[in-house]
Write a protein that holds these residues in place. Structure first.
Motif, PDB file in Angstrom:
ATOM      1  N   ARG A   1     -75.672  38.654  18.443  1.00 30.45           N
ATOM      2  CA  ARG A   1     -74.130  38.591  16.584  1.00 30.45           C
ATOM      3  C   ARG A   1     -73.088  37.998  17.122  1.00 30.45           C
ATOM      4  O   ARG A   1     -72.257  37.306  16.091  1.00 30.45           O
ATOM      5  N   PHE A   2     -72.615  38.705  17.354  1.00 34.90           N
ATOM      6  CA  PHE A   2     -71.101  37.819  17.738  1.00 34.90           C
ATOM      7  C   PHE A   2     -71.003  36.389  17.950  1.00 34.90           C
ATOM      8  O   PHE A   2     -69.778  36.217  17.926  1.00 34.90           O
TER       9      PHE A   2
ATOM     10  N   VAL B   1     -67.292  34.934  18.497  1.00 40.82           N
ATOM     11  CA  VAL B   1     -66.314  35.584  19.506  1.00 40.82           C
ATOM     12  C   VAL B   1     -67.481  36.339  20.405  1.00 40.82           C
ATOM     13  O   VAL B   1     -68.544  36.486  20.265  1.00 40.82           O
ATOM     14  N   LEU B   2     -66.693  35.896  21.869  1.00 39.67           N
ATOM     15  CA  LEU B   2     -67.208  36.062  22.709  1.00 39.67           C
ATOM     16  C   LEU B   2     -66.933  37.603  23.866  1.00 39.67           C
ATOM     17  O   LEU B   2     -66.042  37.919  23.651  1.00 39.67           O
ATOM     18  N   VAL B   3     -68.228  38.448  23.710  1.00 43.35           N
ATOM     19  CA  VAL B   3     -67.672  40.029  23.839  1.00 43.35           C
ATOM     20  C   VAL B   3     -69.020  40.083  25.081  1.00 43.35           C
ATOM     21  O   VAL B   3     -69.453  39.564  25.009  1.00 43.35           O
ATOM     22  N   ARG B   4     -68.493  41.499  26.078  1.00 41.44           N
ATOM     23  CA  ARG B   4     -69.182  41.576  27.168  1.00 41.44           C
ATOM     24  C   ARG B   4     -70.465  43.132  25.996  1.00 41.44           C
ATOM     25  O   ARG B   4     -69.597  44.303  25.244  1.00 41.44           O
ATOM     26  N   SER B   5     -71.860  43.515  26.296  1.00 37.53           N
ATOM     27  CA  SER B   5     -72.871  44.099  25.922  1.00 37.53           C
ATOM     28  C   SER B   5     -72.461  45.373  26.729  1.00 37.53           C
ATOM     29  O   SER B   5     -71.930  45.516  28.049  1.00 37.53           O
ATOM     30  N   GLY B   6     -72.032  46.215  26.036  1.00 38.66           N
ATOM     31  CA  GLY B   6     -71.436  47.510  27.484  1.00 38.66           C
ATOM     32  C   GLY B   6     -73.042  48.272  27.804  1.00 38.66           C
ATOM     33  O   GLY B   6     -72.633  49.475  28.481  1.00 38.66           O
ATOM     34  N   SER B   7     -74.225  47.638  27.640  1.00 40.63           N
ATOM     35  CA  SER B   7     -75.222  48.010  28.678  1.00 40.63           C
ATOM     36  C   SER B   7     -75.066  47.731  29.936  1.00 40.63           C
ATOM     37  O   SER B   7     -76.147  47.920  30.882  1.00 40.63           O
ATOM     38  N   GLU B   8     -74.458  46.048  30.380  1.00 40.64           N
ATOM     39  CA  GLU B   8     -73.472  46.407  31.649  1.00 40.64           C
ATOM     40  C   GLU B   8     -73.392  47.439  32.351  1.00 40.64           C
ATOM     41  O   GLU B   8     -73.350  46.935  33.877  1.00 40.64           O
ATOM     42  N   PHE B   9     -72.562  48.073  31.101  1.00 37.19           N
ATOM     43  CA  PHE B   9     -72.589  49.428  32.055  1.00 37.19           C
ATOM     44  C   PHE B   9     -71.832  50.490  32.422  1.00 37.19           C
ATOM     45  O   PHE B   9     -71.730  51.320  32.391  1.00 37.19           O
ATOM     46  N   GLY B  10     -73.429  50.743  32.205  1.00 37.71           N
ATOM     47  CA  GLY B  10     -74.425  52.006  32.814  1.00 37.71           C
ATOM     48  C   GLY B  10     -74.905  52.792  31.778  1.00 37.71           C
ATOM     49  O   GLY B  10     -74.960  51.559  30.406  1.00 37.71           O
TER      50      GLY B  10
ATOM     51  N   SER C   1     -61.830  42.445  26.016  1.00 42.16           N
ATOM     52  CA  SER C   1     -60.822  41.803  26.970  1.00 42.16           C
ATOM     53  C   SER C   1     -59.775  41.578  26.161  1.00 42.16           C
ATOM     54  O   SER C   1     -59.752  40.343  24.728  1.00 42.16           O
ATOM     55  N   PHE C   2     -59.032  42.189  26.074  1.00 36.13           N
ATOM     56  CA  PHE C   2     -57.127  41.570  25.217  1.00 36.13           C
ATOM     57  C   PHE C   2     -56.868  40.799  26.504  1.00 36.13           C
ATOM     58  O   PHE C   2     -55.396  40.951  26.379  1.00 36.13           O
ATOM     59  N   ALA C   3     -57.064  40.010  27.380  1.00 42.08           N
ATOM     60  CA  ALA C   3     -56.184  39.114  28.335  1.00 42.08           C
ATOM     61  C   ALA C   3     -55.481  38.491  27.873  1.00 42.08           C
ATOM     62  O   ALA C   3     -55.097  37.439  28.580  1.00 42.08           O
ATOM     63  N   THR C   4     -56.210  37.660  26.840  1.00 43.41           N
ATOM     64  CA  THR C   4     -56.004  36.480  26.319  1.00 43.41           C
ATOM     65  C   THR C   4     -54.785  36.409  24.831  1.00 43.41           C
ATOM     66  O   THR C   4     -53.928  36.868  25.411  1.00 43.41           O
ATOM     67  N   ASP C   5     -54.811  35.257  24.790  1.00 43.52           N
ATOM     68  CA  ASP C   5     -52.683  35.302  24.316  1.00 43.52           C
ATOM     69  C   ASP C   5     -53.156  35.991  22.620  1.00 43.52           C
ATOM     70  O   ASP C   5     -54.102  36.376  22.394  1.00 43.52           O
ATOM     71  N   VAL C   6     -51.884  35.780  22.464  1.00 44.59           N
ATOM     72  CA  VAL C   6     -52.414  37.160  20.646  1.00 44.59           C
ATOM     73  C   VAL C   6     -53.043  35.913  19.868  1.00 44.59           C
ATOM     74  O   VAL C   6     -53.498  36.912  19.014  1.00 44.59           O
ATOM     75  N   ASP C   7     -52.212  35.084  19.909  1.00 41.63           N
ATOM     76  CA  ASP C   7     -53.126  34.286  18.556  1.00 41.63           C
ATOM     77  C   ASP C   7     -55.043  34.677  18.610  1.00 41.63           C
ATOM     78  O   ASP C   7     -55.648  34.200  18.018  1.00 41.63           O
ATOM     79  N   THR C   8     -54.970  33.311  20.210  1.00 37.92           N
ATOM     80  CA  THR C   8     -56.477  34.277  20.405  1.00 37.92           C
ATOM     81  C   THR C   8     -56.823  35.319  20.077  1.00 37.92           C
ATOM     82  O   THR C   8     -58.593  35.409  19.230  1.00 37.92           O
ATOM     83  N   LEU C   9     -56.673  36.339  20.531  1.00 39.10           N
ATOM     84  CA  LEU C   9     -57.305  37.701  19.895  1.00 39.10           C
ATOM     85  C   LEU C   9     -56.714  37.718  18.781  1.00 39.10           C
ATOM     86  O   LEU C   9     -57.903  38.655  18.366  1.00 39.10           O
ATOM     87  N   ASP C  10     -55.990  37.872  18.371  1.00 38.04           N
ATOM     88  CA  ASP C  10     -55.503  38.115  16.792  1.00 38.04           C
ATOM     89  C   ASP C  10     -56.992  37.052  15.708  1.00 38.04           C
ATOM     90  O   ASP C  10     -57.720  38.018  15.411  1.00 38.04           O
ATOM     91  N   GLU C  11     -57.567  36.134  16.130  1.00 39.08           N
ATOM     92  CA  GLU C  11     -58.106  35.287  15.366  1.00 39.08           C
ATOM     93  C   GLU C  11     -59.374  35.623  16.258  1.00 39.08           C
ATOM     94  O   GLU C  11     -60.867  36.182  15.273  1.00 39.08           O
ATOM     95  N   GLY C  12     -60.000  36.552  17.032  1.00 34.48           N
ATOM     96  CA  GLY C  12     -61.428  37.121  17.414  1.00 34.48           C
ATOM     97  C   GLY C  12     -61.024  38.076  17.464  1.00 34.48           C
ATOM     98  O   GLY C  12     -62.323  38.734  16.420  1.00 34.48           O
TER      99      GLY C  12
ATOM    100  N   THR D   1     -67.957  40.341  11.838  1.00 33.44           N
ATOM    101  CA  THR D   1     -68.894  40.774  11.583  1.00 33.44           C
ATOM    102  C   THR D   1     -69.794  42.229  11.997  1.00 33.44           C
ATOM    103  O   THR D   1     -70.723  42.909  12.124  1.00 33.44           O
ATOM    104  N   VAL D   2     -69.061  43.450  12.644  1.00 33.20           N
ATOM    105  CA  VAL D   2     -68.704  44.320  12.415  1.00 33.20           C
ATOM    106  C   VAL D   2     -69.244  45.266  11.182  1.00 33.20           C
ATOM    107  O   VAL D   2     -70.479  45.567  10.641  1.00 33.20           O
ATOM    108  N   LYS D   3     -69.072  44.294   9.938  1.00 35.23           N
ATOM    109  CA  LYS D   3     -68.809  44.848   8.620  1.00 35.23           C
ATOM    110  C   LYS D   3     -70.414  43.776   8.824  1.00 35.23           C
ATOM    111  O   LYS D   3     -71.409  44.878   7.113  1.00 35.23           O
ATOM    112  N   ASP D   4     -70.796  43.289   8.803  1.00 40.94           N
ATOM    113  CA  ASP D   4     -72.267  42.587   8.614  1.00 40.94           C
ATOM    114  C   ASP D   4     -72.843  43.209   8.887  1.00 40.94           C
ATOM    115  O   ASP D   4     -74.327  43.865   8.899  1.00 40.94           O
ATOM    116  N   LEU D   5     -72.781  43.519  10.169  1.00 41.15           N
ATOM    117  CA  LEU D   5     -74.015  44.472  11.368  1.00 41.15           C
ATOM    118  C   LEU D   5     -73.901  45.730  10.630  1.00 41.15           C
ATOM    119  O   LEU D   5     -75.705  46.408  10.577  1.00 41.15           O
ATOM    120  N   THR D   6     -72.957  46.623  10.166  1.00 37.49           N
ATOM    121  CA  THR D   6     -73.008  47.933   9.056  1.00 37.49           C
ATOM    122  C   THR D   6     -73.185  48.342   8.352  1.00 37.49           C
ATOM    123  O   THR D   6     -72.718  49.420   7.646  1.00 37.49           O
TER     124      THR D   6
END
Length: 349
Positions: free
Chosen positions: A301-302, A307-316, A326-337, A344-349
């Motif tokens: 859905r994200f 906006v690209l994220v990783r599924s938590g189930s990958e990590f156990g 990941s917040f390793a990207t530049d601030v402008d991209t991070l802010d938009e992400g 999207t969270v508001k739509d999901l919840t």
């Protein structure tokens, strides 16, 4: 991606170019550059107070190859490997690769290690794999947790600790960091994996290293060189320059990540449906999202929302219901992400 946005420091790039111009394009020694092993051994001795010999340093094709070589060298089919989680997904893959059994040990609700569960499992286990600072949680395990592990090793002399400290140079708020290399009472049972990828923004250069007791290092080195052959000559030369990066420069990079961490925390705090511990290191956040969807479904859905994220189930198992940012990207991209993420969270919840 877990990749610094800054690019490799110019001095490191220049060192590689200079090495190429000097003709350093032939095979390196199969166990790696003696000069680089000497430099890492000296840095380890100075930084952690662990008197380290170059023989105890294994140069590896990135951190991943070091982890894989360690597993192949030291773990047998059917061995039980304890993995505190949520944690980096590659460990379970390596356990499966060698035919061993992955034993998930969920962390406590505050993110600390479940020492009692680890103690119960330890007598029948061959190894514990610890990611510190943590991927995906950003957790930095406190000194007490590390010293509880040290006692666990002392009590179980056949048990090994493989500590993945890829993000040890990226911690926040001035908090103290305890490396597994400081566990002197269990020195002969501790293997520490590191990489130039994160601290020095050298992801594509593919260079890491393992610190291990000499007898174990010989076994790991045999596997690594058999699979990989000699490492890239001029990259090893450039890595010596990377090790000379000043503390001021390293702290400035960590502050930059902390500023982005603060932005993530500020933006996500108070958003209905999101619970998130404050990351203490690395460059990830691991919010739990209250919805009727699985982590995989939320990730899709994200992605649909841009906006690209990783599924938590990958990590156990404990990662289900979570998403890794990941917040390793530049601030402008991070802010938009983050804007798209919250919408999207508001739509999901």
């Amino acid at each position: 991606m877990g990749e610094p946005d800054s690019g490799t420091p110019a001095a490191v790039v220049d060192a590689a170019i200079a090495a190429l111009n000097k003709g350093r394009t032939r095979y390196a020694p199969i166990t790696g550059s003696a000069e680089l092993r000497d430099a890492i051994a000296a840095q380890t001795t100075s930084k952690y107070g662990r008197d380290t010999h170059p023989r105890e340093i294994i140069l590896t094709h990135g951190g991943s190859a070091g982890l894989a070589a360690t597993m192949i060298a030291l773990i047998n089919p059917g061995d039980r490997v304890l993995i505190p989680e949520p944690t980096y997904s590659l460990y379970a893959d390596h356990v499966a690769m060698v035919g061993a059994e992955c034993v998930w040990v969920p962390n406590l609700t505050d993110g600390s290690l479940d020492i009692e569960s680890l103690r119960e499992e330890a007598p029948s286990a061959s190894m514990i794999i610890l990611c510190n600072p943590g991927n995906p949680t950003g957790r930095v395990y406190p000194d007490a947790d590390l010293h509880h592990l040290e006692q666990l090793l002392v009590d179980n002399p056949d048990l090994l600790l493989l500590a993945d400290e890829a993000y040890s140079g990226i911690t926040f708020d001035g908090a103290p960091y305890t490396s597994a290399l400081a566990l002197t009472q269990a020195r002969d049972q501790v293997i520490c994996s590191s990489t130039f990828s994160k601290t020095y923004a050298m992801t594509g250069w593919r260079l890491g290293h393992i610190v291990a007791p000499a007898a174990l290092a010989d076994r790991i080195n045999l596997i690594h060189r058999t699979i990989n052959g000699p490492l890239n000559t001029f990259v090893q030369h450039a890595a010596i320059t990377a090790l000379q990066t000043s503390d001021a420069e390293l702290k400035a990079a960590a502050r930059s990540y902390q500023e982005r961490r603060d932005l993530v925390v500020q933006r996500l705090s108070g958003v209905p449906g999101i619970e998130m511990p404050t990351p203490q290191g690395a460059f990830y956040a691991f919010p739990r999202i209250t919805s009727g969807l699985s982590s995989d479904e939320m990730t899709a859905r994200f992605a649909d929302a841009g906006v690209l994220v990783r599924s938590g189930s990958e990590f156990g198992p404990s990662g289900e219901g979570h998403i890794r940012i990941s917040f390793a990207t530049d601030v402008d991209t991070l802010d938009e992400g983050l804007r798209r993420f919250i919408a999207t969270v508001k739509d999901l919840t």
